[in-house]
Motif scaffolding. Structure first.
Motif, PDB file in Angstrom:
ATOM      1  N   ALA A  21      47.732  26.974  28.556  1.00 31.12           N
ATOM      2  CA  ALA A  21      46.697  27.122  29.622  1.00 31.12           C
ATOM      3  C   ALA A  21      46.696  25.539  29.859  1.00 31.12           C
ATOM      4  CB  ALA A  21      45.593  28.095  29.562  1.00 31.12           C
ATOM      5  N   ASP A  22      46.585  24.805  29.085  1.00 33.42           N
ATOM      6  CA  ASP A  22      46.127  23.456  29.672  1.00 33.42           C
ATOM      7  C   ASP A  22      48.059  22.654  30.133  1.00 33.42           C
ATOM      8  OD1 ASP A  22      43.632  23.809  28.180  1.00 33.42           O
ATOM      9  OD2 ASP A  22      45.002  23.420  26.357  1.00 33.42           O
ATOM     10  N   ILE A  23      48.635  23.731  30.439  1.00 36.75           N
ATOM     11  CA  ILE A  23      49.581  22.725  30.997  1.00 36.75           C
ATOM     12  C   ILE A  23      50.111  22.760  32.941  1.00 36.75           C
ATOM     13  CG2 ILE A  23      52.566  22.939  31.035  1.00 36.75           C
ATOM     14  CD1 ILE A  23      52.242  23.564  28.316  1.00 36.75           C
ATOM     15  N   VAL A  24      50.000  22.436  33.738  1.00 42.78           N
ATOM     16  CA  VAL A  24      50.226  22.814  34.681  1.00 42.78           C
ATOM     17  C   VAL A  24      52.147  22.189  35.015  1.00 42.78           C
ATOM     18  CG1 VAL A  24      50.742  20.867  37.366  1.00 42.78           C
ATOM     19  CG2 VAL A  24      47.686  21.520  35.609  1.00 42.78           C
ATOM     20  N   TYR A  25      52.615  22.404  35.614  1.00 43.28           N
ATOM     21  CA  TYR A  25      54.051  23.189  35.935  1.00 43.28           C
ATOM     22  C   TYR A  25      55.012  23.292  37.347  1.00 43.28           C
ATOM     23  CZ  TYR A  25      54.152  25.547  31.771  1.00 43.28           C
ATOM     24  OH  TYR A  25      53.815  26.619  30.564  1.00 43.28           O
ATOM     25  N   VAL A  26      55.805  21.338  37.330  1.00 40.21           N
ATOM     26  CA  VAL A  26      55.705  21.231  38.529  1.00 40.21           C
ATOM     27  C   VAL A  26      57.434  21.746  38.826  1.00 40.21           C
ATOM     28  CG1 VAL A  26      57.038  19.233  40.017  1.00 40.21           C
ATOM     29  CG2 VAL A  26      54.638  19.615  38.963  1.00 40.21           C
ATOM     30  N   SER A  39      50.841  23.670  47.348  1.00 37.32           N
ATOM     31  CA  SER A  39      51.517  24.182  48.381  1.00 37.32           C
ATOM     32  C   SER A  39      53.145  23.167  48.645  1.00 37.32           C
ATOM     33  CB  SER A  39      51.468  23.108  49.975  1.00 37.32           C
ATOM     34  OG  SER A  39      51.259  21.572  50.218  1.00 37.32           O
ATOM     35  N   GLY A  40      53.588  21.627  48.400  1.00 32.16           N
ATOM     36  CA  GLY A  40      54.551  22.068  48.458  1.00 32.16           C
ATOM     37  C   GLY A  40      55.175  21.095  49.376  1.00 32.16           C
ATOM     38  N   ALA A  97      59.754  33.290  41.392  1.00 34.49           N
ATOM     39  CA  ALA A  97      60.333  34.154  40.311  1.00 34.49           C
ATOM     40  C   ALA A  97      59.643  33.372  39.353  1.00 34.49           C
ATOM     41  CB  ALA A  97      61.989  32.734  40.350  1.00 34.49           C
ATOM     42  N   ALA A  98      59.340  32.226  39.415  1.00 29.72           N
ATOM     43  CA  ALA A  98      57.944  31.238  38.167  1.00 29.72           C
ATOM     44  C   ALA A  98      56.994  32.175  38.296  1.00 29.72           C
ATOM     45  CB  ALA A  98      57.672  30.299  39.251  1.00 29.72           C
ATOM     46  N   VAL A  99      56.231  32.856  38.970  1.00 30.77           N
ATOM     47  CA  VAL A  99      54.793  33.334  38.820  1.00 30.77           C
ATOM     48  C   VAL A  99      55.343  35.113  38.273  1.00 30.77           C
ATOM     49  CG1 VAL A  99      53.201  34.731  39.490  1.00 30.77           C
ATOM     50  CG2 VAL A  99      53.674  32.624  40.961  1.00 30.77           C
ATOM     51  N   GLU A 100      56.418  35.362  38.434  1.00 29.51           N
ATOM     52  CA  GLU A 100      56.987  36.215  37.832  1.00 29.51           C
ATOM     53  C   GLU A 100      57.302  36.037  36.388  1.00 29.51           C
ATOM     54  OE1 GLU A 100      58.267  40.688  37.238  1.00 29.51           O
ATOM     55  OE2 GLU A 100      57.003  39.776  38.803  1.00 29.51           O
ATOM     56  N   ALA A 101      57.685  34.998  36.328  1.00 21.75           N
ATOM     57  CA  ALA A 101      58.256  33.797  34.748  1.00 21.75           C
ATOM     58  C   ALA A 101      56.906  33.953  33.812  1.00 21.75           C
ATOM     59  CB  ALA A 101      58.808  33.373  35.179  1.00 21.75           C
ATOM     60  N   GLY A 102      55.820  34.235  34.658  1.00 18.26           N
ATOM     61  CA  GLY A 102      54.561  33.953  34.012  1.00 18.26           C
ATOM     62  C   GLY A 102      53.759  32.671  33.852  1.00 18.26           C
ATOM     63  N   ILE A 103      54.151  32.261  34.876  1.00 19.14           N
ATOM     64  CA  ILE A 103      53.731  30.767  35.008  1.00 19.14           C
ATOM     65  C   ILE A 103      52.520  31.513  36.304  1.00 19.14           C
ATOM     66  CG2 ILE A 103      53.753  28.336  35.824  1.00 19.14           C
ATOM     67  CD1 ILE A 103      56.716  28.143  34.985  1.00 19.14           C
ATOM     68  N   ASP A 104      51.373  30.566  36.087  1.00 18.09           N
ATOM     69  CA  ASP A 104      49.911  31.031  36.364  1.00 18.09           C
ATOM     70  C   ASP A 104      49.995  30.417  37.862  1.00 18.09           C
ATOM     71  OD1 ASP A 104      47.355  30.637  38.089  1.00 18.09           O
ATOM     72  OD2 ASP A 104      46.593  30.895  35.777  1.00 18.09           O
ATOM     73  N   THR A 105      49.815  30.612  39.198  1.00 13.35           N
ATOM     74  CA  THR A 105      50.422  29.495  40.573  1.00 13.35           C
ATOM     75  C   THR A 105      49.219  29.435  40.547  1.00 13.35           C
ATOM     76  OG1 THR A 105      50.348  30.665  42.626  1.00 13.35           O
ATOM     77  CG2 THR A 105      48.640  32.287  41.989  1.00 13.35           C
ATOM     78  N   SER A 106      47.785  29.042  40.099  1.00 10.71           N
ATOM     79  CA  SER A 106      47.165  27.679  39.834  1.00 10.71           C
ATOM     80  C   SER A 106      47.499  26.755  39.531  1.00 10.71           C
ATOM     81  CB  SER A 106      45.230  28.248  40.002  1.00 10.71           C
ATOM     82  OG  SER A 106      45.801  28.320  38.218  1.00 10.71           O
ATOM     83  N   ARG A 107      48.205  26.389  38.463  1.00 15.31           N
ATOM     84  CA  ARG A 107      48.714  25.726  37.933  1.00 15.31           C
ATOM     85  C   ARG A 107      50.476  25.573  38.081  1.00 15.31           C
ATOM     86  NH1 ARG A 107      49.918  27.033  32.686  1.00 15.31           N
ATOM     87  NH2 ARG A 107      48.734  29.470  32.311  1.00 15.31           N
ATOM     88  N   LEU A 108      51.179  25.842  39.368  1.00 16.61           N
ATOM     89  CA  LEU A 108      52.317  25.780  39.607  1.00 16.61           C
ATOM     90  C   LEU A 108      52.166  24.717  41.055  1.00 16.61           C
ATOM     91  CD1 LEU A 108      55.685  26.790  39.450  1.00 16.61           C
ATOM     92  CD2 LEU A 108      54.490  28.951  40.759  1.00 16.61           C
ATOM     93  N   LYS A 109      53.405  23.518  41.244  1.00 20.85           N
ATOM     94  CA  LYS A 109      53.260  23.318  42.313  1.00 20.85           C
ATOM     95  C   LYS A 109      55.104  22.974  42.470  1.00 20.85           C
ATOM     96  CE  LYS A 109      49.663  20.773  40.316  1.00 20.85           C
ATOM     97  NZ  LYS A 109      48.321  21.509  41.334  1.00 20.85           N
ATOM     98  N   LEU A 110      55.153  22.640  43.262  1.00 14.53           N
ATOM     99  CA  LEU A 110      56.742  22.853  44.048  1.00 14.53           C
ATOM    100  C   LEU A 110      56.669  21.154  44.707  1.00 14.53           C
ATOM    101  CD1 LEU A 110      57.607  26.443  46.115  1.00 14.53           C
ATOM    102  CD2 LEU A 110      58.089  25.821  43.577  1.00 14.53           C
ATOM    103  N   ALA A 111      57.196  20.672  44.655  1.00 15.81           N
ATOM    104  CA  ALA A 111      57.684  19.393  45.262  1.00 15.81           C
ATOM    105  C   ALA A 111      59.091  18.954  45.912  1.00 15.81           C
ATOM    106  CB  ALA A 111      57.243  18.412  44.009  1.00 15.81           C
TER     107      ALA A 111
END
Length: 255
Positions: free
Chosen positions: A147-152, A222-223, A170-184
């Motif tokens: 929970a301490d990790i932000v994913y890009v 937002s990417g 796909a990333a959210v389905e894989a278990g990554i919290d959308t609030s800690r997920l970023k598209l770049a």
């Protein structure tokens, strides 16, 4: 919400989900310029920063392995003629480039030409990379939880919005919290990074890996790479590779 998450993050991890090879890197908030990568993938007796973007499903259609392990095990089965009903998928990311009318039920072919929906393969791949990342993070023994990790996730600029949504879903389905997920977006972030650096940054080439020191690069979820502070990919003609820089001040994957 996103800014609150950024403020509380202890580690940023970047996944380079490539057409042919995939990998990741990460750095800690307390030591952002110390970029750590995975050296536990082996090919032909040597260590590799990346592993093939290949997924192997068993005879029940369940996930078996990813990357070099998938390639090697499928080869082992095929040599003994025991690969019937096993399914190896390669280069399936290309389906996201192919149509502006992309739907989640789009299909891809396995090594034998049999069709399957692509979405579960993306989910399995990201799940694998996430799980693989957590092993070295735990080994750091610094008290970091998932929970301490932000994913890009870095993505090509040529993708249509539905391809970006496909990857995010796909990333959210894989278990990554959308609030800690970023598209770049790759090239725009490269330009922004270049505009915000100066000649004082050190560049060292070692074992085909380049470490660049950058400051305060954190993408928004937002990417939208037109905003400052994003992760990036850029090309380096001398090697023909792709460099992925990710947030938490700096890190990089060389493909």
């Amino acid at each position: 919400m996103a800014s609150n998450v950024q403020g509380k993050m202890l580690l940023v991890a970047a996944f380079d989900f490539g057409t042919t090879f995939s990998g990741y890197a990460f750095s800690l908030r307390d030591d952002p310029n110390k970029i750590q990568t995975n050296w536990n993938w082996y090919a032909g007796g040597g260590a590799s920063l990346k592993t093939p973007t290949s997924v192997l499903l068993n005879q029940k259609g369940e996930f078996h392995s990813f990357g070099f392990e998938a390639e090697d095990y499928y080869t082992y089965l095929a040599e003994d003629g025991a690969h019937d009903d096993w399914r190896l998928f390669r280069r399936f990311k290309m389906v996201l480039h192919s149509s502006e009318h992309l739907m989640k039920d789009v299909t891809v072919e396995d090594d034998c030409g049999k069709q399957m929906e692509a979405f579960p393969l993306f989910v399995m791949s990201i799940e694998y990379l996430k799980k693989h990342l957590l092993t070295p993070v735990v080994n750091l023994n610094v008290g970091i939880n998932e929970a301490d990790i932000v994913y890009v996730l870095t993505i090509p600029v040529i993708w249509h919005d539905n391809a970006k949504r496909f990857m995010r879903d796909a990333a959210v389905e894989a278990g990554i919290d959308t609030s800690r997920l970023k598209l770049a977006l790759e090239p725009e972030c490269a330009s922004i990074w270049r505009e915000n650096t100066d000649t004082k940054n050190d560049v060292t080439v070692k074992e085909h890996t380049i470490w660049w020191s950058i400051s305060d690069i954190v993408g928004d979820n937002s990417g939208d790479a037109s905003k400052p502070n994003c992760a990036f990919n850029t090309t380096r003609p001398a090697s023909g590779g792709t460099i992925s820089l990710t947030p938490a001040n700096s890190f990089l994957i060389l493909s």
